[in-house]
Design a protein around this motif. Structure first.
Motif, PDB file in Angstrom:
ATOM      1  N   LEU A 112       0.851  -1.196   0.000  1.00 39.98           N
ATOM      2  CA  LEU A 112       0.000   0.000   0.000  1.00 39.98           C
ATOM      3  C   LEU A 112       0.886   1.245   0.000  1.00 39.98           C
ATOM      4  N   SER A 115       0.145   5.726   1.886  1.00 39.74           N
ATOM      5  CA  SER A 115      -0.807   5.462   2.988  1.00 39.74           C
ATOM      6  C   SER A 115      -1.517   6.708   3.504  1.00 39.74           C
ATOM      7  N   GLY A 241       1.658  13.078  -2.986  1.00 39.92           N
ATOM      8  CA  GLY A 241       1.881  12.334  -1.750  1.00 39.92           C
ATOM      9  C   GLY A 241       1.769  10.837  -1.952  1.00 39.92           C
ATOM     10  N   TYR A 259      12.493  12.779  -4.620  1.00 38.94           N
ATOM     11  CA  TYR A 259      12.431  12.640  -3.161  1.00 38.94           C
ATOM     12  C   TYR A 259      13.877  12.497  -2.714  1.00 38.94           C
ATOM     13  N   ARG A 273      12.001   3.442  -0.241  1.00 40.63           N
ATOM     14  CA  ARG A 273      12.778   2.231  -0.071  1.00 40.63           C
ATOM     15  C   ARG A 273      13.275   1.745  -1.430  1.00 40.63           C
TER      16      ARG A 273
HETATM   17  P1  FBP Z   1       4.485   4.907   2.201  1.00 36.80           P
HETATM   18  O1  FBP Z   1       4.915   3.668   1.482  1.00 36.80           O
HETATM   19  O2  FBP Z   1       4.677   4.826   3.680  1.00 36.80           O
HETATM   20  O3  FBP Z   1       3.121   5.318   1.828  1.00 36.80           O
HETATM   21  O4  FBP Z   1       5.524   6.083   1.773  1.00 36.80           O
HETATM   22  C1  FBP Z   1       5.762   6.349   0.426  1.00 36.80           C
HETATM   23  C2  FBP Z   1       5.181   7.681   0.038  1.00 36.80           C
HETATM   24  O5  FBP Z   1       3.843   7.771   0.436  1.00 36.80           O
HETATM   25  C3  FBP Z   1       5.266   7.936  -1.472  1.00 36.80           C
HETATM   26  O6  FBP Z   1       4.220   7.325  -2.157  1.00 36.80           O
HETATM   27  C4  FBP Z   1       5.216   9.444  -1.542  1.00 36.80           C
HETATM   28  O7  FBP Z   1       5.842   9.958  -2.689  1.00 36.80           O
HETATM   29  C5  FBP Z   1       5.933   9.857  -0.284  1.00 36.80           C
HETATM   30  O8  FBP Z   1       5.869   8.762   0.619  1.00 36.80           O
HETATM   31  C6  FBP Z   1       5.316  11.060   0.352  1.00 36.80           C
HETATM   32  O9  FBP Z   1       6.110  11.452   1.419  1.00 36.80           O
HETATM   33  P2  FBP Z   1       5.865  12.847   2.181  1.00 36.80           P
HETATM   34  O10 FBP Z   1       4.652  12.660   3.013  1.00 36.80           O
HETATM   35  O11 FBP Z   1       7.125  13.010   2.989  1.00 36.80           O
HETATM   36  O12 FBP Z   1       5.701  13.915   1.144  1.00 36.80           O
END
Ligand code: FBP
Length: 346
Positions: A112, A115, A241, A259, A273
């Motif tokens: 997922l 999130s 996000g 990122y 990751r």
């Molecule tokens: P998760 O796997 O915990 O959801 O984290 C990945 C992610 O949600 C990416 O899909 C997204 O680009 C990034 O984190 C958003 O991070 P931030 O909230 O720091 O902008």
């Protein structure tokens, strides 16, 4: 054409490794089944506790788990159990596991992605990477996940948005499928996706500006100055996000995603990751004619240091990734000079 038919009839069967083709098709079909079920869960209104509810537990990397994270993990893992998968690594597992000791393939997965978008009914996804399982991984499944992203046989992501879509590569281009909910099947909607050249949009969480290192700050500052700055162009900015949604937009209409690592504790190597987020998206990006780097090195050439290792990520249209890479190569001490030198290539 149905996903099962394109896999079965061999539209992409040659892939990168013929020996693994049938096994790979089986894994992709299993994941498609899990994703169809997950799409149904996501689309079903529930009264009371939402799917985005925080559970008070953390995943392997210290992120707060939400109800849907665990539903997605269970669906994916159960589906893969009977699909010839040996080593298995998920964002939600402590470390690598073995699902089927006789399995010839390894799967790394973020069940997922995005999130924090669950509770706002935003786009979320499932990202996966399929690797060969070396013989030695029978005794130690972790060995399957020491391979670089170049070893991937197939990779892709499902996105749960207005439509549920699958973006897939088996090393021979990128195809897009859409879920036909009435039939419960994924159907091919686009083949041979290519990222458009040039860049009119970039994606970055600009609230981290003060934590960034010099090269990224200069790159984004130059973009955000628009037509008045050294880039001489009014860029648009988008940040969903959810990496799958940003990646899909870039595959569709170009641009750049960043990122980067930053100075926040735990974010020195960014947030994403390597094995089950960056590598599969890098594989898709390269297969669509784009590029994906950590600033200097191609994501697909980075050896994983541990199962949940993070990496800075910059991917998108090759020409724009090249420009961003130049910012990482130009000495930071004299930004004015550096920009002037970049000017020729910008
Ligand atoms: P998760 O796997 O915990 O959801 O984290 C990945 C992610 O949600 C990416 O899909 C997204 O680009 C990034 O984190 C958003 O991070 P931030 O909230 O720091 O902008």
């Amino acid at each position: 054409m149905r996903l099962g038919a394109t896999l079965g009839e061999g539209l992409r069967v040659e892939g990168r490794d013929g020996a693994h083709t049938r096994a790979t098709a089986r894994v992709i079909e299993a994941l498609a089944g899990a994703s169809r079920d997950l799409a149904e869960v996501i689309a079903t209104p529930v009264m009371g506790e939402s799917l985005g509810a925080k559970l008070g537990s953390d995943n392997s990397d210290g992120d707060q788990q939400r109800k849907l994270d665990l539903v997605a993990e269970d669906l994916c893992r159960d589906a893969l159990r009977g699909a010839g998968v040996g080593p298995y690594l998920s964002e939600e597992t402590e470390g690598p596991l073995t699902l089927d000791p006789a399995g010839s393939l390894a799967v790394a997965i973020d069940p997922l992605d995005g999130s924090s978008n669950i509770e706002v009914n935003g786009v979320i996804g499932t990202i996966f990477s399929i690797l060969p399982a070396p013989e030695a991984a029978k005794a130690d499944p972790g060995l399957a996940f020491t391979q670089t992203g170049r070893a991937q046989i197939a990779a892709g992501f499902f996105m749960y948005g207005p439509q549920t879509r699958l973006v897939l590569t088996m090393g021979d281009g990128v195809d897009v499928y859409a879920l036909d909910r009435a039939q419960g099947e994924f159907r091919l909607v686009e083949s041979g996706v290519q990222i458009p050249a040039g860049c009119a949009e970039y994606a970055v969480n600009a609230s981290n500006h003060r934590y960034w290192r010099e090269p990224v700050r200069r790159y984004v500052d130059d973009c955000s100055q628009g037509a008045d700055g050294p880039r001489g162009f009014n860029f648009n900015m988008r940040w969903t996000g959810s990496m799958v949604a940003d990646a899909y937009r870039i595959l569709t209409r170009g641009g750049l995603f960043l990122y980067p690592g930053d100075s926040r504790r735990g974010y020195e190597q960014g947030r994403l990751r390597l094995i089950y987020e960056a590598s599969p998206v890098a594989f898709l990006t390269e297969q669509a004619g784009g590029a994906a780097i950590d600033g200097q090195t191609s994501i697909l050439d980075i050896p994983p240091s541990r199962p949940h290792a993070r990496t800075p990520v910059i991917f998108g249209a090759t020409d724009e990734v090249d420009i961003c890479q130049q910012y990482h190569q130009v000495p930071a001490a004299t930004p004015g000079d550096a920009r002037a030198r970049l000017g020729a290539g910008v």
